[in-house]
Design an enzyme around this catalytic site. Structure first.
Site, PDB file in Angstrom:
ATOM      1  N   GLU A   1       0.860  -1.187   0.000  1.00 30.04           N
ATOM      2  CA  GLU A   1       0.000   0.000   0.000  1.00 30.04           C
ATOM      3  C   GLU A   1       0.888   1.226   0.000  1.00 30.04           C
ATOM      4  O   GLU A   1       1.737   1.395   0.887  1.00 30.04           O
ATOM      5  CB  GLU A   1      -0.957   0.056   1.184  1.00 30.04           C
ATOM      6  CG  GLU A   1      -1.860   1.281   1.074  1.00 30.04           C
ATOM      7  CD  GLU A   1      -2.917   1.423   2.151  1.00 30.04           C
ATOM      8  OE1 GLU A   1      -3.653   2.438   2.099  1.00 30.04           O
ATOM      9  OE2 GLU A   1      -3.006   0.556   3.043  1.00 30.04           O
TER      10      GLU A   1
ATOM     11  N   ASP B   1      -3.234  12.223  -2.627  1.00 29.99           N
ATOM     12  CA  ASP B   1      -3.458  13.667  -2.702  1.00 29.99           C
ATOM     13  C   ASP B   1      -3.970  14.027  -4.095  1.00 29.99           C
ATOM     14  O   ASP B   1      -3.322  13.712  -5.097  1.00 29.99           O
ATOM     15  CB  ASP B   1      -2.145  14.399  -2.414  1.00 29.99           C
ATOM     16  CG  ASP B   1      -2.343  15.872  -2.119  1.00 29.99           C
ATOM     17  OD1 ASP B   1      -3.166  16.508  -2.809  1.00 29.99           O
ATOM     18  OD2 ASP B   1      -1.684  16.391  -1.207  1.00 29.99           O
TER      19      ASP B   1
END
Length: 240
Positions: A71, A146
């Site tokens: 991840e 983001d």
């Protein structure tokens, strides 16, 4: 991952290429809680990984042969810890640049007694380039990166054509690249990039988003968003 409102740093031209690369993050010096610092102090020697110029041997690292999943940008580690607890048959490597998140994940690892998690406090691109064997991963997860929603900052989004093709190199055949975002514009960008990337197929069909798989935990942020009618988009592409 929460929206970043800081201005990106200028990119110099008189330093090595790997340092000139446009990064998808701004390294914030967040304050660690005492609990996070304690978790790093006690758990890092066993679960922390230091960047080296040496490919990892997952069987040696975890002491077993099992599917290995990375991840990228695990935030505060809640989803990664939940997945590792729910799926002890998998190995998980988390990569996060922000130290408070690393401390938070290691605290969860300790509380849950997890043994199938290892952690890098590094730039994911550097970890991939220097330590991950090609054709070795069962999956790569990129959850809520983001969005860099301002037009002038969109080049800083981590998911670009070059990154998509890089991930394909590290996935084993049949391995999956799973992305999720709560920004519709970024979801469209992800779909465009991934649909054009070589070596993948969309498991839900061309141009289609995937319902959230059961293995991806529903975050508190998502639950609140659902109540307010906000969307979340999952994309799962398989290496062919």
């Amino acid at each position: 991952m929460t929206e970043n409102t800081e201005s990106p740093q200028s990119v110099a031209t008189d330093i090595p290429e790997h340092k000139r690369r446009i990064k998808s993050f701004v390294l914030r010096q967040g304050r660690l809680s005492q609990a996070q610092q304690n978790a790093i102090d006690t758990m890092w020697p066993q679960y922390g990984l230091t960047l080296e110029d040496k490919l990892l041997d997952f069987n040696t690292l975890f002491g077993r042969e099992a599917p290995t999943i990375i991840e990228i940008g695990f935030g505060m580690g809640n989803s990664l810890a939940a997945m590792a607890e729910a799926h002890p048959e998998n190995n998980y490597i988390g990569i996060e640049v922000h130290r408070p998140g690393v401390g938070a994940l290691l605290k969860l690892v300790a509380e849950k007694g997890l043994t199938n998690v290892r952690v890098f406090n590094e730039d994911a691109i550097e970890v991939l380039n220097r330590q991950i064997p090609k054709n070795s991963l069962s999956a790569v997860y990129l959850f809520f990166p983001d969005p860099w929603h301002k037009t002038k900052h969109k080049k800083r989004r981590i998911l670009q054509a070059e990154f998509a093709e890089k991930i394909a190199q590290y996935l084993a055949p049949g391995g999956q690249f799973h992305m999720a975002t709560d920004w519709e514009d970024y979801a469209l960008h992800m779909m465009s990039v991934m649909s054009a990337a070589k070596g993948y197929r969309n498991i839900s069909g061309e141009g289609q988003y995937t319902p959230r798989p059961d293995y991806r935990p529903l975050t508190k942020f998502e639950q609140r968003g659902h109540r307010l009618g906000h969307g979340v988009w999952d994309l799962v592409f398989e290496r062919i």
